[in-house]
Write a protein that holds these residues in place. Structure first.
Motif, mmCIF file in Angstrom:
data_model
loop_
_atom_site.group_PDB
_atom_site.id
_atom_site.type_symbol
_atom_site.label_atom_id
_atom_site.label_comp_id
_atom_site.label_asym_id
_atom_site.label_seq_id
_atom_site.Cartn_x
_atom_site.Cartn_y
_atom_site.Cartn_z
ATOM 1 N N SER A 75 0.815 -1.225 0.000
ATOM 2 C CA SER A 75 0.000 0.000 0.000
ATOM 3 C C SER A 75 0.847 1.273 0.000
ATOM 4 C CB SER A 75 -0.988 -0.016 1.168
ATOM 5 O OG SER A 75 -0.269 0.013 2.374
ATOM 6 N N LYS A 76 2.164 1.139 0.200
ATOM 7 C CA LYS A 76 3.033 2.323 0.078
ATOM 8 C C LYS A 76 3.190 2.716 -1.388
ATOM 9 C CE LYS A 76 5.787 1.792 4.218
ATOM 10 N NZ LYS A 76 6.506 0.582 4.587
ATOM 11 N N HIS A 77 2.960 1.767 -2.284
ATOM 12 C CA HIS A 77 3.174 2.029 -3.715
ATOM 13 C C HIS A 77 1.888 2.248 -4.491
ATOM 14 C CE1 HIS A 77 7.435 1.046 -3.379
ATOM 15 N NE2 HIS A 77 7.055 0.100 -2.549
ATOM 16 N N ALA A 78 0.813 1.608 -4.063
ATOM 17 C CA ALA A 78 -0.452 1.714 -4.806
ATOM 18 C C ALA A 78 -1.593 1.407 -3.840
ATOM 19 C CB ALA A 78 -0.456 0.698 -5.956
ATOM 20 N N PRO A 79 -2.792 1.959 -4.119
ATOM 21 C CA PRO A 79 -3.927 1.607 -3.266
ATOM 22 C C PRO A 79 -4.087 0.093 -3.235
ATOM 23 C CG PRO A 79 -4.610 3.108 -5.033
ATOM 24 C CD PRO A 79 -3.160 2.826 -5.231
ATOM 25 N N THR A 80 -4.291 -0.468 -2.035
ATOM 26 C CA THR A 80 -4.355 -1.922 -1.878
ATOM 27 C C THR A 80 -5.648 -2.280 -1.157
ATOM 28 O OG1 THR A 80 -1.946 -1.980 -1.806
ATOM 29 C CG2 THR A 80 -3.084 -3.900 -0.929
ATOM 30 N N TYR A 81 -6.456 -3.093 -1.822
ATOM 31 C CA TYR A 81 -7.782 -3.456 -1.278
ATOM 32 C C TYR A 81 -7.945 -4.969 -1.271
ATOM 33 C CZ TYR A 81 -8.621 1.359 -2.859
ATOM 34 O OH TYR A 81 -8.539 2.691 -3.091
ATOM 35 N N PRO A 82 -8.607 -5.541 -0.248
ATOM 36 C CA PRO A 82 -9.076 -4.870 0.954
ATOM 37 C C PRO A 82 -7.912 -4.518 1.866
ATOM 38 C CG PRO A 82 -9.455 -7.230 1.116
ATOM 39 C CD PRO A 82 -8.912 -6.979 -0.246
ATOM 40 N N ASP A 83 -8.147 -3.627 2.803
ATOM 41 C CA ASP A 83 -7.006 -3.165 3.579
ATOM 42 C C ASP A 83 -6.677 -4.100 4.747
ATOM 43 O OD1 ASP A 83 -8.399 -0.320 5.391
ATOM 44 O OD2 ASP A 83 -8.243 -2.415 5.981
ATOM 45 N N ALA A 84 -5.579 -3.796 5.406
ATOM 46 C CA ALA A 84 -5.008 -4.705 6.400
ATOM 47 C C ALA A 84 -5.983 -5.028 7.540
ATOM 48 C CB ALA A 84 -3.717 -4.107 6.944
ATOM 49 N N SER A 85 -6.851 -4.075 7.904
ATOM 50 C CA SER A 85 -7.753 -4.343 9.034
ATOM 51 C C SER A 85 -8.784 -5.409 8.662
ATOM 52 C CB SER A 85 -8.450 -3.055 9.475
ATOM 53 O OG SER A 85 -9.318 -2.620 8.454
ATOM 54 N N ALA A 112 -25.073 -9.324 4.289
ATOM 55 C CA ALA A 112 -23.803 -9.158 3.559
ATOM 56 C C ALA A 112 -23.461 -7.670 3.419
ATOM 57 C CB ALA A 112 -23.896 -9.822 2.194
ATOM 58 N N THR A 113 -24.469 -6.872 3.132
ATOM 59 C CA THR A 113 -24.248 -5.430 3.000
ATOM 60 C C THR A 113 -23.786 -4.833 4.325
ATOM 61 O OG1 THR A 113 -25.937 -5.329 1.297
ATOM 62 C CG2 THR A 113 -25.389 -3.243 2.368
ATOM 63 N N ARG A 114 -24.432 -5.277 5.412
ATOM 64 C CA ARG A 114 -24.076 -4.762 6.731
ATOM 65 C C ARG A 114 -22.631 -5.125 7.093
ATOM 66 N NH1 ARG A 114 -27.138 -6.639 11.558
ATOM 67 N NH2 ARG A 114 -28.561 -7.632 10.094
ATOM 68 N N VAL A 115 -22.241 -6.367 6.774
ATOM 69 C CA VAL A 115 -20.866 -6.792 7.074
ATOM 70 C C VAL A 115 -19.884 -5.918 6.285
ATOM 71 C CG1 VAL A 115 -19.190 -8.675 6.883
ATOM 72 C CG2 VAL A 115 -21.522 -9.169 7.641
ATOM 73 N N ALA A 116 -20.152 -5.736 4.996
ATOM 74 C CA ALA A 116 -19.233 -4.947 4.148
ATOM 75 C C ALA A 116 -19.121 -3.520 4.671
ATOM 76 C CB ALA A 116 -19.722 -4.960 2.701
ATOM 77 N N GLU A 117 -20.256 -2.959 5.075
ATOM 78 C CA GLU A 117 -20.239 -1.579 5.574
ATOM 79 C C GLU A 117 -19.531 -1.484 6.919
ATOM 80 O OE1 GLU A 117 -24.369 -0.514 5.160
ATOM 81 O OE2 GLU A 117 -24.042 0.146 3.082
ATOM 82 N N HIS A 118 -19.806 -2.447 7.776
ATOM 83 C CA HIS A 118 -19.177 -2.440 9.094
ATOM 84 C C HIS A 118 -17.653 -2.512 8.976
ATOM 85 C CE1 HIS A 118 -18.843 -3.067 13.412
ATOM 86 N NE2 HIS A 118 -17.980 -4.034 13.151
ATOM 87 N N LEU A 119 -17.177 -3.307 8.012
ATOM 88 C CA LEU A 119 -15.729 -3.478 7.852
ATOM 89 C C LEU A 119 -15.099 -2.362 7.032
ATOM 90 C CD1 LEU A 119 -15.590 -7.304 7.042
ATOM 91 C CD2 LEU A 119 -15.118 -6.206 9.233
ATOM 92 N N GLY A 120 -15.928 -1.524 6.411
ATOM 93 C CA GLY A 120 -15.394 -0.504 5.500
ATOM 94 C C GLY A 120 -14.700 -1.159 4.316
ATOM 95 N N LEU A 121 -15.277 -2.273 3.870
ATOM 96 C CA LEU A 121 -14.660 -3.063 2.793
ATOM 97 C C LEU A 121 -14.573 -2.284 1.484
ATOM 98 C CD1 LEU A 121 -14.042 -6.158 1.755
ATOM 99 C CD2 LEU A 121 -16.252 -5.817 0.674
ATOM 100 N N VAL A 122 -13.441 -2.432 0.797
ATOM 101 C CA VAL A 122 -13.371 -2.064 -0.615
ATOM 102 C C VAL A 122 -12.949 -3.331 -1.347
ATOM 103 C CG1 VAL A 122 -12.279 -0.616 -2.380
ATOM 104 C CG2 VAL A 122 -12.763 0.322 -0.098
#
Ligand code: ADP
Ligand code: MG
Length: 406
Positions: free
Chosen positions: A103-113, A259-269
């Protein structure tokens, strides 16, 4: 500004978050999910670079370029990430440091959290429970005594699972009584960094069927879910995925909301699959995976947009695709290494000719060189107007792999 950088900016919206076709997507991991992702991305005009252990892995064989090395090797990570406009992954057990370095070089999804949650069943279950998502009762387990205590509190039988690195039923035991706790080798299972337990015990869920939902979410918070898939497992490994699922419209709606709630809760991309147990009147989340999922392979033939194309769209900030079914019924059947082993025992190869002679059956093979029992080597899918007929055709095609050559 280089051509590569220019391709990051969408002339229509001016948004820097949009990664347009022509850009390079990095895929960490070389398995079949990465392979099918790379094929979908290439079809949309992206270049895909794969970072994996060796150049003969399934995704490496279809990539525009590969960087091979241990996933913890920082010079390899840098060599890979520098060439990418956006980076994603195909399995969740990638070291957090690798993702942070990418992620230092390019946006990386999903993120580490999101990965940290998905890498550890204890963190996963506590996160879901805190978010108000229904999960089976669970307790931490460290040894035989705490397993027995978990069984007494949850009620026997229980399923104990290693918190880290389990997949396809590996690292799981069903314990029917306190006596059986003596049969498990409790030592040696890895614990999380912050003192999380090495094992988790779950109440046994008496489900009617299993289902899953795949959800995609973009950086600007757009969300789209696929129709609910119905999944049959054999020996804890997915065998068949059917669409539409034999689940009431109310529960299907609920599943997509969960599924939508999980994605939103995690801030998933990116993309995430939620595995569910369906009981007569409620849904219970089993586990989540922040990546394309075996149960979503059927979308390649069944839906207007496949899970792999949706993953590309989500991480590139493009409009999310239409997930609706383009046929009334569809099914996917896994091909495990057992078929190769059975063929080899008869000194022959799987009979591809007979399999492909079955009307309307699509063959997907992942290019894996070594077949082992339980290893996912490929899958078959078919679509049609009647689910029972589609499923029967697939079973026939799979049986034919072990038929004699005419
Ligand atoms: P994996 O990571 O190996 O997919 P899962 O937790 O999804 O692990 O378990 C694999 C399968 O085992 C599930 O799909 C389900 O069929 C069965 N299973 C797992 N946990 C339970 C449970 N608590 N109750 C009933 N069946 C379970
Ligand atoms: Mg599972």
């Amino acid at each position: 500004m280089s051509d590569r950088q220019a391709s990051k900016i969408d002339p229509a919206s001016g948004s820097e978050h949009v990664i347009l076709p022509g850009a390079t997507i990095g895929m960490v991991g070389g398995g079949q999910l990465g392979r099918m992702f790379a094929m979908a991305a290439a079809r949309m005009g992206y270049r895909v670079g794969v970072f994996c252990g060796s150049s003969d892995e399934p995704a490496a064989e279809v990539a525009a370029f590969t960087v091979c090395g241990p996933l913890t090797d920082h010079s390899a990570i840098e060599a890979f990430a520098k060439r990418c406009d956006v980076i994603t992954l195909e399995f969740e057990n990638i070291p957090a440091d690798t993702i942070a370095a990418c992620s230092k070089h390019a946006p990386t999804y999903p993120d580490a959290s999101v990965l940290a949650m998905a890498q550890d069943r204890w963190i996963e279950k506590t996160t879901l429970r805190e978010a108000g998502i229904p999960v089976a009762g669970f307790e931490p387990v460290y040894d035989r005594e705490s397993a027995i205590a978990a069984g007494e509190s949850l009620g026997w039988p229980i399923i104990v699972k290693t918190c880290r690195s389990g997949y396809d039923g590996k690292g799981q035991h069903r314990l029917n009584s306190p006596d059986e706790a003596a049969l498990v080798q409790w030592e040696g299972a890895e614990s999380g960094d912050d003192g999380q337990p090495p094992w988790v015990a779950e109440a046994l869920v008496l489900f009617e069927r299993e289902a899953s939902v795949i959800v995609a979410r973009t950086l600007d918070q757009r969300v789209e879910t696929f129709p609910v898939f119905e999944n049959d497992h054999q020996n804890h490994i997915l065998d068949e995925t059917k669409l539409p699922a034999n689940v009431s419209p109310e529960l299907q709606l609920q599943a997509r909301e969960i599924a939508t709630r999980v994605a939103e809760h995690l801030g998933l991309v990116g993309l995430l699959c939620v595995e569910l147990f369906v009981t007569p009147d409620e849904l219970i989340v089993n586990e989540v995976a922040p990546r394309p999922h075996n149960s979503g392979h059927v979308t390649i033939e069944a839906c207007a947009t496949s899970q792999f194309e949706q993953h590309v769209r989500a991480i590139c900030g493009l409009p999310l695709g239409d997930t609706s079914m383009v046929v009334p019924a569809a099914s996917m059947l896994n091909l495990l290494g057992d078929i190769w082993e059975a063929a080899e025992a008869r000194e022959t190869l799987p009979n591809w000719g007979a399999c492909l002679d079955t009307p309307g059956v699509a063959l997907h093979l992942y290019g894996k060189h070594a077949a082992r029992a339980g290893r996912k080597m490929g899958h078959l899918s078919a679509v049609g107007s009647d689910l029972a007929d589609v499923s029967e055709r697939l079973r026939l095609a799979r049986e034919r792999l072990l038929s004699d050559r005419g």
